[in-house]
Write a protein that holds these residues in place. Structure first.
Motif, PDB file in Angstrom:
ATOM      1  N   ALA A 118      32.966  44.382  69.529  1.00 22.93           N
ATOM      2  CA  ALA A 118      31.685  45.057  69.339  1.00 22.93           C
ATOM      3  C   ALA A 118      30.709  44.176  68.562  1.00 22.93           C
ATOM      4  CB  ALA A 118      31.897  46.386  68.614  1.00 22.93           C
ATOM      5  N   ARG A 119      31.200  43.467  67.560  1.00 25.14           N
ATOM      6  CA  ARG A 119      30.328  42.612  66.744  1.00 25.14           C
ATOM      7  C   ARG A 119      29.623  41.562  67.594  1.00 25.14           C
ATOM      8  NH1 ARG A 119      33.649  39.268  63.425  1.00 25.14           N
ATOM      9  NH2 ARG A 119      33.131  37.685  64.909  1.00 25.14           N
ATOM     10  N   CYS A 120      30.331  40.958  68.528  1.00 22.11           N
ATOM     11  CA  CYS A 120      29.751  39.952  69.423  1.00 22.11           C
ATOM     12  C   CYS A 120      28.648  40.574  70.280  1.00 22.11           C
ATOM     13  CB  CYS A 120      30.839  39.343  70.308  1.00 22.11           C
ATOM     14  SG  CYS A 120      30.213  38.186  71.546  1.00 22.11           S
ATOM     15  N   VAL A 121      28.926  41.749  70.829  1.00 24.32           N
ATOM     16  CA  VAL A 121      27.950  42.434  71.677  1.00 24.32           C
ATOM     17  C   VAL A 121      26.716  42.807  70.855  1.00 24.32           C
ATOM     18  CG1 VAL A 121      27.543  44.499  73.059  1.00 24.32           C
ATOM     19  CG2 VAL A 121      29.689  43.268  73.293  1.00 24.32           C
ATOM     20  N   GLN A 122      26.915  43.295  69.644  1.00 22.70           N
ATOM     21  CA  GLN A 122      25.783  43.666  68.798  1.00 22.70           C
ATOM     22  C   GLN A 122      24.955  42.439  68.413  1.00 22.70           C
ATOM     23  OE1 GLN A 122      27.925  46.119  65.906  1.00 22.70           O
ATOM     24  NE2 GLN A 122      26.842  47.906  66.709  1.00 22.70           N
ATOM     25  N   ASN A 123      25.608  41.314  68.203  1.00 23.21           N
ATOM     26  CA  ASN A 123      24.868  40.084  67.905  1.00 23.21           C
ATOM     27  C   ASN A 123      24.009  39.666  69.098  1.00 23.21           C
ATOM     28  OD1 ASN A 123      25.741  39.845  65.274  1.00 23.21           O
ATOM     29  ND2 ASN A 123      27.479  38.536  65.796  1.00 23.21           N
ATOM     30  N   ARG A 124      24.545  39.792  70.304  1.00 25.99           N
ATOM     31  CA  ARG A 124      23.754  39.470  71.505  1.00 25.99           C
ATOM     32  C   ARG A 124      22.597  40.451  71.651  1.00 25.99           C
ATOM     33  NH1 ARG A 124      25.988  34.835  74.382  1.00 25.99           N
ATOM     34  NH2 ARG A 124      27.304  34.107  72.701  1.00 25.99           N
ATOM     35  N   ALA A 125      22.825  41.712  71.319  1.00 25.04           N
ATOM     36  CA  ALA A 125      21.761  42.716  71.397  1.00 25.04           C
ATOM     37  C   ALA A 125      20.644  42.379  70.405  1.00 25.04           C
ATOM     38  CB  ALA A 125      22.321  44.108  71.125  1.00 25.04           C
ATOM     39  N   ARG A 126      21.005  41.970  69.202  1.00 27.50           N
ATOM     40  CA  ARG A 126      20.000  41.581  68.207  1.00 27.50           C
ATOM     41  C   ARG A 126      19.205  40.367  68.683  1.00 27.50           C
ATOM     42  NH1 ARG A 126      24.461  42.489  64.976  1.00 27.50           N
ATOM     43  NH2 ARG A 126      24.345  44.486  63.913  1.00 27.50           N
ATOM     44  N   LEU A 127      19.882  39.458  69.365  1.00 31.87           N
ATOM     45  CA  LEU A 127      19.207  38.277  69.893  1.00 31.87           C
ATOM     46  C   LEU A 127      18.180  38.667  70.955  1.00 31.87           C
ATOM     47  CD1 LEU A 127      18.820  35.248  70.160  1.00 31.87           C
ATOM     48  CD2 LEU A 127      20.774  35.214  71.723  1.00 31.87           C
ATOM     49  N   VAL A 128      18.557  39.542  71.870  1.00 36.22           N
ATOM     50  CA  VAL A 128      17.616  40.005  72.888  1.00 36.22           C
ATOM     51  C   VAL A 128      16.415  40.663  72.213  1.00 36.22           C
ATOM     52  CG1 VAL A 128      17.281  41.651  74.781  1.00 36.22           C
ATOM     53  CG2 VAL A 128      19.328  40.220  74.738  1.00 36.22           C
ATOM     54  N   GLN A 129      16.678  41.472  71.216  1.00 32.63           N
ATOM     55  CA  GLN A 129      15.603  42.157  70.477  1.00 32.63           C
ATOM     56  C   GLN A 129      14.661  41.135  69.818  1.00 32.63           C
ATOM     57  OE1 GLN A 129      16.855  44.480  66.973  1.00 32.63           O
ATOM     58  NE2 GLN A 129      15.941  46.255  68.006  1.00 32.63           N
ATOM     59  N   VAL A 189      20.136  47.670  74.501  1.00 33.88           N
ATOM     60  CA  VAL A 189      20.102  47.116  73.141  1.00 33.88           C
ATOM     61  C   VAL A 189      20.059  48.247  72.113  1.00 33.88           C
ATOM     62  CG1 VAL A 189      18.603  45.872  71.514  1.00 33.88           C
ATOM     63  CG2 VAL A 189      19.153  44.864  73.743  1.00 33.88           C
ATOM     64  N   THR A 190      19.213  49.232  72.328  1.00 35.64           N
ATOM     65  CA  THR A 190      19.099  50.367  71.402  1.00 35.64           C
ATOM     66  C   THR A 190      20.440  51.099  71.278  1.00 35.64           C
ATOM     67  OG1 THR A 190      16.759  50.626  71.905  1.00 35.64           O
ATOM     68  CG2 THR A 190      17.885  52.538  70.955  1.00 35.64           C
ATOM     69  N   ALA A 191      21.081  51.338  72.404  1.00 31.09           N
ATOM     70  CA  ALA A 191      22.373  52.038  72.391  1.00 31.09           C
ATOM     71  C   ALA A 191      23.434  51.222  71.655  1.00 31.09           C
ATOM     72  CB  ALA A 191      22.822  52.334  73.817  1.00 31.09           C
ATOM     73  N   ILE A 192      23.464  49.936  71.911  1.00 25.84           N
ATOM     74  CA  ILE A 192      24.472  49.073  71.286  1.00 25.84           C
ATOM     75  C   ILE A 192      24.267  48.990  69.778  1.00 25.84           C
ATOM     76  CG2 ILE A 192      25.212  46.661  71.087  1.00 25.84           C
ATOM     77  CD1 ILE A 192      24.735  46.517  74.175  1.00 25.84           C
ATOM     78  N   LEU A 193      23.022  48.865  69.366  1.00 19.81           N
ATOM     79  CA  LEU A 193      22.750  48.759  67.930  1.00 19.81           C
ATOM     80  C   LEU A 193      22.997  50.072  67.200  1.00 19.81           C
ATOM     81  CD1 LEU A 193      19.669  46.379  67.930  1.00 19.81           C
ATOM     82  CD2 LEU A 193      22.087  45.830  67.521  1.00 19.81           C
ATOM     83  N   ALA A 194      23.099  51.171  67.928  1.00 19.75           N
ATOM     84  CA  ALA A 194      23.403  52.472  67.330  1.00 19.75           C
ATOM     85  C   ALA A 194      24.913  52.735  67.241  1.00 19.75           C
ATOM     86  CB  ALA A 194      22.737  53.586  68.137  1.00 19.75           C
ATOM     87  N   TRP A 195      25.717  51.858  67.816  1.00 18.19           N
ATOM     88  CA  TRP A 195      27.174  52.041  67.771  1.00 18.19           C
ATOM     89  C   TRP A 195      27.651  52.143  66.332  1.00 18.19           C
ATOM     90  CZ3 TRP A 195      29.137  47.610  71.446  1.00 18.19           C
ATOM     91  CH2 TRP A 195      29.011  48.018  72.776  1.00 18.19           C
ATOM     92  N   LYS A 196      28.555  53.075  66.092  1.00 19.60           N
ATOM     93  CA  LYS A 196      29.192  53.195  64.772  1.00 19.60           C
ATOM     94  C   LYS A 196      30.613  52.643  64.832  1.00 19.60           C
ATOM     95  CE  LYS A 196      25.709  55.044  62.777  1.00 19.60           C
ATOM     96  NZ  LYS A 196      24.715  54.111  62.382  1.00 19.60           N
ATOM     97  N   ASP A 197      31.405  53.154  65.743  1.00 20.82           N
ATOM     98  CA  ASP A 197      32.783  52.700  65.875  1.00 20.82           C
ATOM     99  C   ASP A 197      33.205  52.825  67.336  1.00 20.82           C
ATOM    100  OD1 ASP A 197      35.271  51.754  65.193  1.00 20.82           O
ATOM    101  OD2 ASP A 197      36.016  53.696  64.511  1.00 20.82           O
ATOM    102  N   PRO A 198      32.660  51.973  68.214  1.00 19.39           N
ATOM    103  CA  PRO A 198      32.990  52.087  69.635  1.00 19.39           C
ATOM    104  C   PRO A 198      34.450  51.701  69.880  1.00 19.39           C
ATOM    105  CG  PRO A 198      31.788  50.090  69.248  1.00 19.39           C
ATOM    106  CD  PRO A 198      31.802  50.840  67.942  1.00 19.39           C
ATOM    107  N   ASP A 199      35.004  52.277  70.896  1.00 16.58           N
ATOM    108  CA  ASP A 199      36.403  51.992  71.224  1.00 16.58           C
ATOM    109  C   ASP A 199      36.482  51.608  72.703  1.00 16.58           C
ATOM    110  OD1 ASP A 199      39.132  51.723  71.012  1.00 16.58           O
ATOM    111  OD2 ASP A 199      39.511  53.858  71.369  1.00 16.58           O
TER     112      ASP A 199
END
Length: 128
Positions: A100-111, A30-40
């Protein structure tokens, strides 16, 4: 093989309650995902990460549900848990997207679920 199987009947979720959450690696993810700036990443990679987070979010939500149900009715932490769980149910029912937006939303949910779980498991006097 006889072709028979045993159906596990566990309506109270007692077996699941005995399995501890593997929290540290998911919090690191979760920490790594929320730190993403522009993943490819490829869309299928985002989907796999989102699936991992979705499964874990469901497990944490089950823990939140169990702890909230054990609280006295007058304990406000239970009411807040209901709100968080309702939001989680809505977000988990949304289809996954390979982005990436979907993954970050799931990460925020886990948090958010872990934050609620922590508040449910701390002594009531600490939340006052």
């Amino acid at each position: 093989m006889s072709g028979t199987h045993v159906v596990l009947y566990d309506p109270c979720g007692l077996i699941e309650a005995e399995l501890p959450l593997n929290r540290a690696p998911h919090e690191a993810l979760v920490t790594a995902i929320l730190a993403w700036k522009d993943p490819d990443l490829a869309p299928r990679d985002y989907e796999q990460i989102a699936l991992q987070l979705t499964g874990h979010a469901r497990a944490v939500a089950a823990d939140v549900r169990r702890h909230a149900a054990a609280l006295p009715k007058a304990d406000g932490r239970g009411a807040l848990a209901v709100v968080v769980l309702r939001e989680a149910d809505g977000r988990l029912s949304a289809p996954l997207q390979g982005a990436a937006r979907c993954v970050q939303n799931r990460a925020r949910l886990v948090q958010a679920l872990y934050t609620r779980l922590d508040r449910l498991t701390e002594p009531a006097s600490a939340t006052a």
